[in-house]
Structure formats: C-alpha cells, structure tokens
Design a protein around this motif. Structure first.
Motif, short mmCIF file in Angstrom:
data_model
loop_
_atom_site.label_atom_id
_atom_site.label_comp_id
_atom_site.label_asym_id
_atom_site.label_seq_id
_atom_site.Cartn_x
_atom_site.Cartn_y
_atom_site.Cartn_z
N THR A 354 8.00 -7.35 8.96
CA THR A 354 8.26 -6.51 10.13
C THR A 354 9.38 -5.50 9.87
OG1 THR A 354 9.78 -8.18 10.98
CG2 THR A 354 7.49 -8.29 11.72
N CYS A 355 10.16 -5.71 8.81
CA CYS A 355 11.23 -4.77 8.48
C CYS A 355 11.67 -5.03 7.05
CB CYS A 355 12.41 -4.94 9.44
SG CYS A 355 13.17 -6.59 9.37
N GLY A 356 12.46 -4.14 6.52
CA GLY A 356 13.03 -4.35 5.20
C GLY A 356 12.14 -3.96 4.05
N GLY A 357 10.96 -3.45 4.30
CA GLY A 357 10.08 -3.02 3.22
C GLY A 357 9.04 -4.04 2.85
N GLY A 358 7.80 -3.73 3.11
CA GLY A 358 6.70 -4.62 2.77
C GLY A 358 5.52 -3.83 2.24
N TYR A 359 4.36 -4.38 2.30
CA TYR A 359 3.16 -3.72 1.81
C TYR A 359 2.00 -4.12 2.70
CZ TYR A 359 2.72 -8.33 -0.25
OH TYR A 359 2.66 -9.68 -0.43
N GLN A 360 0.97 -3.31 2.65
CA GLN A 360 -0.28 -3.62 3.34
C GLN A 360 -1.44 -3.12 2.51
OE1 GLN A 360 0.68 -0.03 6.51
NE2 GLN A 360 -0.58 -1.73 7.19
N TYR A 383 -27.76 -3.98 -5.18
CA TYR A 383 -27.95 -2.62 -5.68
C TYR A 383 -26.98 -2.38 -6.83
CZ TYR A 383 -30.58 -1.72 -1.39
OH TYR A 383 -31.50 -1.74 -0.38
N PRO A 384 -27.48 -2.16 -8.05
CA PRO A 384 -26.55 -1.94 -9.17
C PRO A 384 -25.73 -0.67 -9.01
CG PRO A 384 -28.83 -1.50 -9.82
CD PRO A 384 -28.89 -2.14 -8.46
N GLU A 385 -26.20 0.28 -8.18
CA GLU A 385 -25.42 1.51 -7.97
C GLU A 385 -24.16 1.26 -7.17
OE1 GLU A 385 -29.86 2.58 -7.84
OE2 GLU A 385 -28.56 1.03 -7.06
N ASN A 386 -24.13 0.16 -6.42
CA ASN A 386 -22.99 -0.11 -5.54
C ASN A 386 -21.80 -0.64 -6.33
OD1 ASN A 386 -24.14 0.74 -3.19
ND2 ASN A 386 -24.69 -1.28 -2.44
N ASN A 387 -20.69 0.03 -6.21
CA ASN A 387 -19.44 -0.44 -6.79
C ASN A 387 -18.44 -0.67 -5.64
OD1 ASN A 387 -20.27 -0.24 -9.52
ND2 ASN A 387 -19.95 1.97 -9.44
N LYS A 388 -17.96 -1.89 -5.54
CA LYS A 388 -17.02 -2.19 -4.47
C LYS A 388 -15.72 -1.45 -4.72
CE LYS A 388 -15.12 -6.03 -1.78
NZ LYS A 388 -15.04 -7.49 -1.63
N PRO A 389 -15.23 -0.69 -3.73
CA PRO A 389 -13.98 0.07 -3.93
C PRO A 389 -12.81 -0.85 -4.21
CG PRO A 389 -15.14 0.80 -1.95
CD PRO A 389 -15.82 -0.46 -2.41
N THR A 390 -11.93 -0.39 -5.07
CA THR A 390 -10.71 -1.14 -5.36
C THR A 390 -9.78 -1.09 -4.16
OG1 THR A 390 -10.89 -0.57 -7.69
CG2 THR A 390 -8.75 -1.35 -6.92
N PRO A 391 -9.25 -2.21 -3.72
CA PRO A 391 -8.35 -2.18 -2.55
C PRO A 391 -7.15 -1.26 -2.79
CG PRO A 391 -8.97 -4.43 -3.09
CD PRO A 391 -9.46 -3.58 -4.21
N LYS A 392 -6.73 -0.60 -1.74
CA LYS A 392 -5.57 0.28 -1.80
C LYS A 392 -4.36 -0.44 -1.22
CE LYS A 392 -8.13 4.64 -1.44
NZ LYS A 392 -9.46 4.05 -1.48
N LEU A 393 -3.19 -0.11 -1.75
CA LEU A 393 -1.95 -0.75 -1.32
C LEU A 393 -0.94 0.34 -0.99
CD1 LEU A 393 -0.19 -3.79 -2.82
CD2 LEU A 393 1.09 -1.67 -2.66
N LYS A 394 -0.20 0.16 0.09
CA LYS A 394 0.85 1.12 0.43
C LYS A 394 2.03 0.38 1.05
CE LYS A 394 -0.85 2.37 5.07
NZ LYS A 394 -1.30 3.49 5.92
N GLU A 395 3.18 1.02 0.98
CA GLU A 395 4.39 0.45 1.55
C GLU A 395 4.37 0.61 3.07
OE1 GLU A 395 7.36 2.69 -0.43
OE2 GLU A 395 7.39 1.42 -2.21
N CYS A 396 5.13 -0.25 3.74
CA CYS A 396 5.18 -0.19 5.20
C CYS A 396 6.48 -0.83 5.69
CB CYS A 396 3.97 -0.88 5.83
SG CYS A 396 3.75 -2.59 5.28
N ASN A 397 6.84 -0.48 6.92
CA ASN A 397 8.03 -1.03 7.59
C ASN A 397 9.24 -1.00 6.65
OD1 ASN A 397 6.40 -1.50 9.77
ND2 ASN A 397 6.21 -3.70 9.43
N MET A 398 9.54 0.21 6.18
CA MET A 398 10.62 0.38 5.21
C MET A 398 12.01 0.41 5.85
SD MET A 398 8.83 0.34 2.54
CE MET A 398 10.12 0.68 1.37
N ASP A 399 12.09 0.45 7.17
CA ASP A 399 13.40 0.48 7.82
C ASP A 399 14.15 -0.84 7.56
OD1 ASP A 399 12.84 2.96 8.82
OD2 ASP A 399 11.98 2.19 10.68
#
Length: 569
Positions: A354-360, A383-399
């Motif tokens: 909730t604070c201090g810097g985390g990730y989501q 379907y061999p054409e389907n490639n599951k997207p790589t999860p994205k990560l970002k910082e959050c609640n940096m206060d």
C-alpha cells in the motif's frame, strides 16, 4: 457574441478559424465552435527553403535568450526545442507543434517547427465530420452577395488539404480556404491528416510518420498471427429439383473477403448475427449493399460476378447459389478468418504493497472473441499461432509510508528486494522403468517471495507470472525396454539328413549393451533341428547287378524305388 476570425499570417499560413468570446450574447447563426488553430506569433517572419516550403523563423535581439543552446539532434546553430502547444482538436486526432530558434543569424539547416499527433480518441458519434464543420462555418458568410449552406466535396487528390465546399443542392463549388485546420483528415477513409496545408502520413497507431500498418487480421503493426487465410474453389451443382445450395460459410470477424463466380447462377447471402434477426439478400444488380451491418461491393457482368467486403464482418455470412441455367458456376473465394480463441491481456492486479514501493502485474486470459467471454486456456493452446503474452510488471505506490505507521520505508523491489520467483521440488520416481510410450514424473511448483530479512514465504501465484511457470509434469524413460536379440544360426551339424543347429541369444538394452531384465518366457530358442536335403547312401558294391542272382537284383531295385519316393532318414 461568438464570432469567427479569419487570420492569415503571410502567404503560406493556413486559413485559421478562431473562436473567441467577448460578450454574453448567443448568435444562433454560429453553430460550429472550433479550438484555436495554430496561431503562430506575429513576432516571427517566414523564410522559404529550397523546397518551396515556408517555415516560421523567429528573430530575437536579446542576447540573454541565446544562452540555452541545444544540439540534441546534431543540428548546429539551433536553440533547444520549446514546449508543445495545445492540441488543435479535443478528439478525433489533432496536431501539436514545438518551435526552436536559429542562433546563427537565420543560416541554420533544418526546420524550426515539428509536429506530433494528439487527442487521438474518437469523437462522439453525433459530433459530425470535422471538414463538414469547417464548411458549415461559412453558411452565414455571403459569397458573391448570397449565403449558401456549404457541404464538403469528395476527396480531391490534387489538393487534399484545401477547404473545397459545395453549395448544397447546387453545382457551385468554391475553395473557401487554402488550408483546412490542422488535424483534418486528408480523406475520410484514412488517418492521414493535414498539417499546415500538407497531407501528412499517419500510421494505424495514430502517430505521424510511424509507418505502422494493419496486418491482414486488422491488428495494428501485427504479425498476422491472429487470423488464417482461407482460400479455395467450389463447383456447386444445382438443378431445378434442388435450386439452392450453400457454397461457403464466412464467420463473423473475417476480413478481406473476395469471391468470384463464373456462370449463370445467382448469389444469395444470408447474414446471421450473434444477436438479432437473420436477413437474406439476393444479389441481382451491381452496387454497394449493407448486409448484416457490413458494407460490401457487388459487381455483376454478363457471365461473371464479383463480391468484395473489406470487413470485419459483423455477422456470419452464409453464401448460397440459386439455379440460373443448366451450366455449372465455378466459385473462387478468399478471406482472412479470425482465430476465434485468442489471448487478451488483463488489467493490472492490485499493488503488492500500500506504500513504500511495490509492483503489480497483469496476465492474459483465453477469450472467445465472438462473445468476449473468458474460456478454457486449452482452446487457445489448440492454435499454434497463439502465443500467450508475457506478463508485464510495473512499479506502484511509490510514496513513502507514513512514519506513524511504524514501518520502515521500503525502496523499489529492484534495489533491495528480489522479485518473487518460482521454486520447484524434486521430481518423483518415473511411473515406468522403460517403454516406447514412457511414463510420467511430477514435482511441486510454488511461488515464493523473499523479504528484506531473507525469509522465504509462499505467496499467490500471480506475483510470479512475470516469468514462465515451470512445468510440473514431464515424460520419462521413453526408451525401449531390454529385449532378446538373437544372432545368426550356425551351420547344421550334419552334411546330410537331419541334425542340429545353434545360435547365441543375448538380452540387450536400448543402447545396444548386454544387460539383464528380459523375460525368460520370451527368450528365443538357442538350438533347433535342421535338415540337409541330401540323401545319405551306402557305397555301391563292385559286383555288377547283372551278375547277381535274380532275387537279389529284385530286392535291390525295390529298395532304390522306395528311397526315391520317400523322405530321407
């Protein structure tokens, strides 16, 4: 009272339509309101480069303003770029500009103005066309003493960025302005926009000069992996007894539909939407039609019919043919069919702190694009054409966390605290020891997180989706089991008649090495009888047969006759 000001800066500046407000009165005749067009400051003057294009160049006399020079683009003599201006439009795609000064007495190479797109969200459906608004703004301005209701004329490739309008209901066409407002589409069916009177290329990502194009599946800058090309030929045989036959089914969402029919039969299209009523149309004459909420073009010649629909289709198309003569009709078709089950990225999960810097993180769900509902992941894996997207990560609640909470400030995870990771246990013993099909072995896989004190604890699996989840089952011992291998038989122990022969039999593994483990019940024979098909005879006597007694001669003849007809012993 709202009033529109027409301002022209020099000979090469766009005709600008500005809206200002000076009184609280409303004028019913002024129905269109625009954001101010790029109002270039009159402090500058225009210079013309070798290409004939005009650029606004500023002249400054104060030496203090020349202290902040920037050569970020490798251009010598230029000041730093200024801030971006307000967008020329509030929706539908506009343009913004930035300026820079020449610090070399007007002898700099390059341009002093640059543009970018902005406000790229679509306008509300009832807002109307931007070019039409600019034409209608002249409705109350008399042209040769008469007022008209002005509408835009069709696209003119020679002057796409001039405001050509036509008096409604008349043949009168007039250029009401040399340049349309920045952000106006060059033509209705493309994203290219006019900026300073020049048609600029805009990619499907709505960025100037990006060159991004939609793939055959309709995905901007895509790789064509979300659809499949379907093409083929059909020869439906319809008769008076069976006058209508279904030739082809084109699913909803398909693009680039092309169909050619050579022969006398008539084409019928039945549109079946996911929700709504079925509708059926017989195509009898050339024209553009709206079928299943999708526009298509149909051309009919003497003996050939062609059908084109850019798509995407808003309904399933069932294409049929109706009897039109005794000859058969050859139908060729081509379209790009969407892969129904595709990966769709989810929103980001809640922040880890909730604070201090985390990730989501976010993830991806297998989605039925027809119903927009999540479904089993296996359908996407089919379907061999389907490639599951790589999860994205970002910082959050940096206060920083409040000191009153008693928590120490937690810095971003990548400085002090490692990311959550997958931790796997040992593999179990294989379910079989050998065999072509092999067996299985399993292991446990959990998501763990290490805190600042080095303590490891199991956490929710979504926190580890930034990296692939290790497999929990794998095949094992897929090699063949040991088996008996028999060598070649020896020669028979006799030279005539019946005898024995022998061979060596070994238990061999899949690497060709002598081992144990073969079943004794399946062991091949190591010896067997053998037969040399040569009769075994005693040596002949030296006395001629004619010299023997008749009884002895007769007995010998009978013995020889039996030896010739019976199997040797």
């Amino acid at each position: 009272m709202n009033r529109f000001l027409l301002q022209v800066f020099g000979t090469g500046v766009a005709l600008c339509l500005l809206s200002t407000s000076s009184r609280g009165e409303d004028s019913p005749s002024q129905s269109a309101v625009f954001l101010p067009e790029f109002a270039l400051s009159p402090q500058g003057s225009f210079l013309e480069d070798t290409t004939g294009e005009q650029f606004l160049t500023y002249r400054y006399d104060d030496l203090a303003s020349r202290m902040t020079r920037s050569d970020e683009d490798g251009d010598v003599g230029w000041d730093a770029w200024g801030t971006w201006s307000d967008c020329s439009r509030t929706c539908g795609g506009g343009a913004s500009y930035s300026l820079r000064r020449c610090l070399n007495g007007g002898k700099c190479e390059g341009n002093n103005i640059r543009y970018r797109t902005c406000s790229n969200t679509d306008c509300p459906p009832d807002s109307g066309d931007f070019r039409s608004q600019q034409c209608s703004a002249h409705n109350d301005i008399k042209y040769q003493g008469v007022t008209y209701e002005w509408v835009p004329v069709p696209y003119d490739p020679a002057t796409p960025c001039a405001l050509h309008c036509q008096a409604k209901g008349r043949s009168l066409t007039v250029e009401l302005a040399p340049k349309v407002l920045d952000g106006t589409r060059c033509r209705a069916d493309a994203l290219d926009m006019c900026i300073s009177g020049v048609c600029q290329e805009v990619g499907c990502d709505r960025q100037l000069g990006s060159g991004a194009r939609e793939d055959n599946c309709g995905l901007c800058a895509g790789d064509g992996s979300t659809c499949r090309l379907v093409r083929g030929q059909a020869l439906p045989h319809v008769t008076l007894e069976q006058p209508v036959k279904t030739v082809l089914e084109v699913p909803q969402g398909s693009r680039g539909v092309r169909l050619s029919a050579k022969g006398p039969h008539h084409i019928i299209i039945e549109a079946v939407p996911v929700q709504g009523k079925r509708e059926e149309h017989s195509l009898l004459s050339t024209g553009s039609f709206l079928i299943g909420n999708t526009s298509l073009d149909y051309q009919r010649g003497t003996d050939r019919q062609t059908l084109r629909a850019h798509g995407p289709l808003r309904a399933d198309y069932i294409i049929k043919v109706k009897y039109g003569g005794p000859r058969d009709t050859v139908i060729q078709f081509l379209f790009y069919q969407p892969i129904r089950y595709q990966w769709v990225e989810t929103d980001f999960f809640p922040c880890s702190v909730t604070c201090g810097g985390g990730y989501q993180l976010n993830s991806a769900e297998c989605t039925d694009i027809r119903t927009n509902q999540s479904t089993s992941e296996q359908l996407c894996h089919n379907y061999p054409e389907n490639n599951k997207p790589t999860p994205k990560l970002k910082e959050c609640n940096m206060d920083p966390c409040p000191e009153s909470d008693g928590f120490k400030e937690v810095m971003p995870y990548d400085h002090f605290q490692p990311l959550p990771r997958w931790e796997q246990g040992p593999w179990t013993a294989c379910s079989v020891s050998c065999g072509e099909a092999g067996g299985w072995q399993d292991r446990s896989v959990v998501c763990v997180e290490e805190d600042t004190h080095g303590q490891i604890a199991q956490v929710e699996e979504w926190k580890c989706t930034h990296s692939p989840r290790p497999i929990t089952r794998q095949s094992c011992n897929t090699f063949t089991c040991p088996q008996w291998v028999a060598m070649e038989w020896s020669q028979c122990t006799v030279t005539c008649g019946r005898g024995l022969r022998y061979r060596v039999v070994l238990c061999m593994d899949h690497r060709g090495q002598h081992t144990g483990g073969c079943s004794s019940a399946l062991k091949p024979l190591i010896k067997e009888d053998c037969l040399v098909p040569i009769a075994c005879h005693k040596p002949k006597e030296s006395v001629p047969v004619e010299a023997k007694l008749p009884s002895v001669k007769q007995a010998q003849e009978l013995e020889e006759q039996r030896a010739a007809t019976e199997e040797p012993t």
